[in-house]
Design a protein around this motif. Structure first.
Motif, PDB file in Angstrom:
ATOM      1  N   GLU A   1       5.800  -5.040  -8.785  1.00  0.00           N
ATOM      2  CA  GLU A   1       7.217  -5.394  -8.864  1.00  0.00           C
ATOM      3  C   GLU A   1       7.862  -5.058  -7.540  1.00  0.00           C
ATOM      4  O   GLU A   1       7.800  -3.911  -7.075  1.00  0.00           O
ATOM      5  CB  GLU A   1       7.905  -4.601  -9.981  1.00  0.00           C
ATOM      6  N   ARG A   2       8.434  -6.086  -6.905  1.00  0.00           N
ATOM      7  CA  ARG A   2       9.134  -5.875  -5.629  1.00  0.00           C
ATOM      8  C   ARG A   2      10.496  -6.504  -5.721  1.00  0.00           C
ATOM      9  O   ARG A   2      10.606  -7.702  -5.953  1.00  0.00           O
ATOM     10  CB  ARG A   2       8.348  -6.537  -4.498  1.00  0.00           C
TER      11      ARG A   2
ATOM     12  N   GLU B   1      -0.171  -5.583 -11.672  1.00  0.00           N
ATOM     13  CA  GLU B   1       1.137  -6.229 -11.747  1.00  0.00           C
ATOM     14  C   GLU B   1       2.018  -5.474 -10.765  1.00  0.00           C
ATOM     15  O   GLU B   1       2.135  -4.247 -10.865  1.00  0.00           O
ATOM     16  CB  GLU B   1       1.713  -6.104 -13.159  1.00  0.00           C
TER      17      GLU B   1
ATOM     18  N   THR C   1       7.240  -0.466  -3.903  1.00  0.00           N
ATOM     19  CA  THR C   1       6.666  -1.446  -4.824  1.00  0.00           C
ATOM     20  C   THR C   1       6.138  -0.711  -6.053  1.00  0.00           C
ATOM     21  O   THR C   1       5.454   0.290  -5.933  1.00  0.00           O
ATOM     22  CB  THR C   1       5.497  -2.190  -4.140  1.00  0.00           C
ATOM     23  N   GLU C   2       6.501  -1.213  -7.224  1.00  0.00           N
ATOM     24  CA  GLU C   2       5.968  -0.635  -8.469  1.00  0.00           C
ATOM     25  C   GLU C   2       4.623  -1.271  -8.767  1.00  0.00           C
ATOM     26  O   GLU C   2       4.490  -2.497  -8.737  1.00  0.00           O
ATOM     27  CB  GLU C   2       6.928  -0.936  -9.631  1.00  0.00           C
ATOM     28  N   VAL C   3       3.612  -0.448  -9.035  1.00  0.00           N
ATOM     29  CA  VAL C   3       2.269  -0.983  -9.281  1.00  0.00           C
ATOM     30  C   VAL C   3       1.815  -0.574 -10.679  1.00  0.00           C
ATOM     31  O   VAL C   3       1.897   0.589 -11.047  1.00  0.00           O
ATOM     32  CB  VAL C   3       1.261  -0.453  -8.240  1.00  0.00           C
TER      33      VAL C   3
ATOM     34  N   MET D   1       0.852  -2.571  -0.055  1.00  0.00           N
ATOM     35  CA  MET D   1       2.186  -3.105  -0.334  1.00  0.00           C
ATOM     36  C   MET D   1       3.233  -2.147   0.229  1.00  0.00           C
ATOM     37  O   MET D   1       2.983  -0.954   0.368  1.00  0.00           O
ATOM     38  CB  MET D   1       2.389  -3.280  -1.843  1.00  0.00           C
ATOM     39  N   PRO D   2       4.438  -2.666   0.545  1.00  0.00           N
ATOM     40  CA  PRO D   2       5.466  -1.786   1.112  1.00  0.00           C
ATOM     41  C   PRO D   2       5.878  -0.682   0.135  1.00  0.00           C
ATOM     42  O   PRO D   2       5.777  -0.874  -1.088  1.00  0.00           O
ATOM     43  CB  PRO D   2       6.637  -2.722   1.383  1.00  0.00           C
ATOM     44  N   GLU D   3       6.334   0.451   0.685  1.00  0.00           N
ATOM     45  CA  GLU D   3       6.796   1.555  -0.160  1.00  0.00           C
ATOM     46  C   GLU D   3       7.880   1.055  -1.099  1.00  0.00           C
ATOM     47  O   GLU D   3       8.677   0.192  -0.740  1.00  0.00           O
ATOM     48  CB  GLU D   3       7.371   2.692   0.698  1.00  0.00           C
TER      49      GLU D   3
END
Lengths: 299, 233
Positions: B65-66, B63, A206-208, A202-204
């Motif tokens: 978040e973007r 989960e 992004t909260e995971v 995922m792009p930098e």
């Protein structure tokens, strides 16, 4: 990383044995040959005990001979080749214990082996606590200073302690542990080289967060790579390592120099404490190391 | 030898669509099934009460978040058959190797000494150690299926690809720009995992499509105040 006892004993004891050979070579070059055969016996016993211990963590120890084949790419293989070459040289030196040239070769072989052991860890980009410029000087410093103290123990007579050798050993031990303390300071700010977002493509930014784990029980990855020492235990153990590995041995050495303690028994106790301290230090070296794969399980 | 081949004729690998993966674990289970055959099979499990064994495929769910949008991301993780595979070069015995013909990274389990260094070198957690066999094991890209003339042409794909009910897994030659998988990667802007580490993985992941947040006008009218009051909300 999982602190496997076999690997901890291997790196501490082989490290000290190889350090002893290196110090023996330097001492020979400096014209203080001491008791070369005793130095050889102790060094070979420590190195071989370490190497045997390292085979205990193998799944198939009887195939260990295959590990000598891939020296072109693998630090582990190089270490095996260099260690065996060092042991063969040590055996040859047994027959010519005063040959300076042989001792120099032996010292060189021991130094190369130490470098290869460090290379196994420094080459792993997946572990920031290992992939840095501190690991090689710290590991070499601890091994050589352990070798120095052992050398002093072996070569000192019951009533004669060489002042300049004593000074070299005290400063060597102090320097090695100063480097180790700087390493401990440095790893506080060491970050994993990648983010959880990058680990899952995922792009930098992004909260995971973890939602479901892939399995309900533990697995090899979590046991081997998921191990992290509890911070307050680690802090406490650092003091144990520093106390046993440096402060107590240096204290004993000072008392011996001040003629307050008998030479030989005190040096033996100092050497043993130092090796114990290095076992604690090495346990931390593994337990405090974080592996990138943890990002998948604890993003 | 553990030297990596300078070039490989083909680069076989997987393309995994994170947009359509539903996280059903069918790929992981079918992989385990194909590569296992009871205790004598290559992937035996140990300890019945706390099952513990090697799986080549693990499906995580996150989960993510973007830009204020939350979504569930199912993430199947397996060997990426890297071009610059550090797990191969660190191997002291030559048990790990990368095939020059198709780029598949394999372990020769008869040579492996179980030193576990390759699993330390892999950032993707692709290699798992088998306690019962004392050797390291990993995804083979089903070499015993993809080249198997006794299987029907359509079945010559890895078990995980054959079983995926969401069509989220694709198998092919990523060195050929005209292959279906390469076109899919180009069209959907497929990505590498942890490209910063420089292992040049062959497998690609297709990022989830960005769903625009629902516009304000598309939302249903808010409940009238009097209704809330009647029902005591």
């Amino acid at each position: 990383m999982n602190p496997a006892l076999s690997v901890i004993f291997f790196t501490v004891f082989s490290g000290a044995g190889l350090g002893l050979l290196l110090v023996g070579a330097v001492a020979t070059a400096a014209g203080r040959i001491g008791s070369p055969k005793a130095v050889l016996v102790v060094a070979v016993i420590l190195t071989v005990a370490g190497l045997l211990s390292s085979t205990l963590h193998l799944g198939q120890p009887l195939r260990a001979w295959r590990a000598f084949s891939q020296w072109r790419t693998s630090w582990l293989s190089r270490e095996g080749v260099a260690a065996v070459a060092t042991l063969i040289l040590a055996m040859v030196t047994w027959w010519f214990p005063t040959a300076e040239a042989l001792w120099l070769l032996l010292g060189l072989a021991a130094a190369i082996t130490l470098r290869c052991t460090a290379g196994i860890y420094t080459s792993l980009k997946t572990v920031p606590e290992w992939h840095n410029r501190w690991v090689l000087p710290v590991f070499s410093g601890l091994s050589i200073s352990a070798g120095g103290l052992l050398w002093l123990t072996i070569t000192s007579g019951p009533n004669d302690l060489d002042l300049s050798a004593w000074a070299w050993v005290v400063s060597g031990v102090a320097l090695a542990w100063v480097l180790k303390s700087l390493y401990w300071r440095w790893i506080r700010s060491a970050a994993l080289p990648v983010s959880a977002a990058s680990a899952i493509g995922m792009p930098e930014g992004t909260e995971v967060k973890g939602l479901f784990k892939p399995h309900t029980e533990t697995n090899y990855l979590m046991r081997e790579m998921g191990y992290t020492a509890i911070r307050r235990h680690a802090e406490w153990l650092r003091w144990v390592a520093l106390g046993l590995g440096a402060l107590l041995p240096i204290g004993l050495l000072v008392l011996v120099q001040a003629k307050l303690l008998p030479i030989w028994p005190s040096l033996l106790v100092a050497s043993s404490l130092m090796l114990l301290g290095q076992v604690a230090e090495r346990w931390l070296f593994f337990a405090e190391a974080r592996h990138v794969v943890q990002l998948y399980y604890r993003p | 030898m553990t030297d990596l081949p300078t070039t490989t004729t083909r680069r076989l690998g997987l393309v995994i669509d994170l947009d359509t993966c539903v996280g059903c674990h069918a790929c992981a289970v079918s992989c385990k099934e194909w590569n296992d055959g009871g205790a004598a099979g290559p992937l035996p499990d140990s300890n019945d009460a706390k099952p513990d064994g090697v799986w080549f495929n693990r499906v995580h769910s996150y989960e993510v978040e973007r830009e204020g949008t939350f979504s569930t991301l199912n993430f199947p993780r397996s060997c990426l058959h890297c071009e610059d595979a550090a797990c191969v070069t660190v191997c002291p015995t030559g048990a790990s190797f990368k095939r020059a013909a198709d780029g598949i990274v394999l372990v020769d389990e008869d040579k492996c000494i179980g030193c576990k260094l390759c699993s330390w070198a892999c950032p993707y957690g692709a290699r798992e150690y088998s306690e019962s066999r004392g050797v390291m094991q990993k995804c083979t890209l089903c070499v015993d299926r993809i080249d198997n003339p006794s299987l029907a042409e359509a079945d010559r794909v890895p078990a995980c690809v054959a079983s995926c009910p969401a069509d989220a897994r694709h198998f092919g030659d990523l060195s050929d720009p005209d292959s279906a998988v390469s076109k899919l990667v180009a069209e959907r802007e497929g990505v590498d995992l942890m490209p910063e580490l420089g292992y040049k993985p062959t497998n690609k992941y297709l990022p989830p499509r960005q769903v625009p947040p629902p516009s304000q006008s598309a939302l249903p009218e808010a409940t009238p105040d009097w209704l809330d009051q009647v029902f005591g909300r």
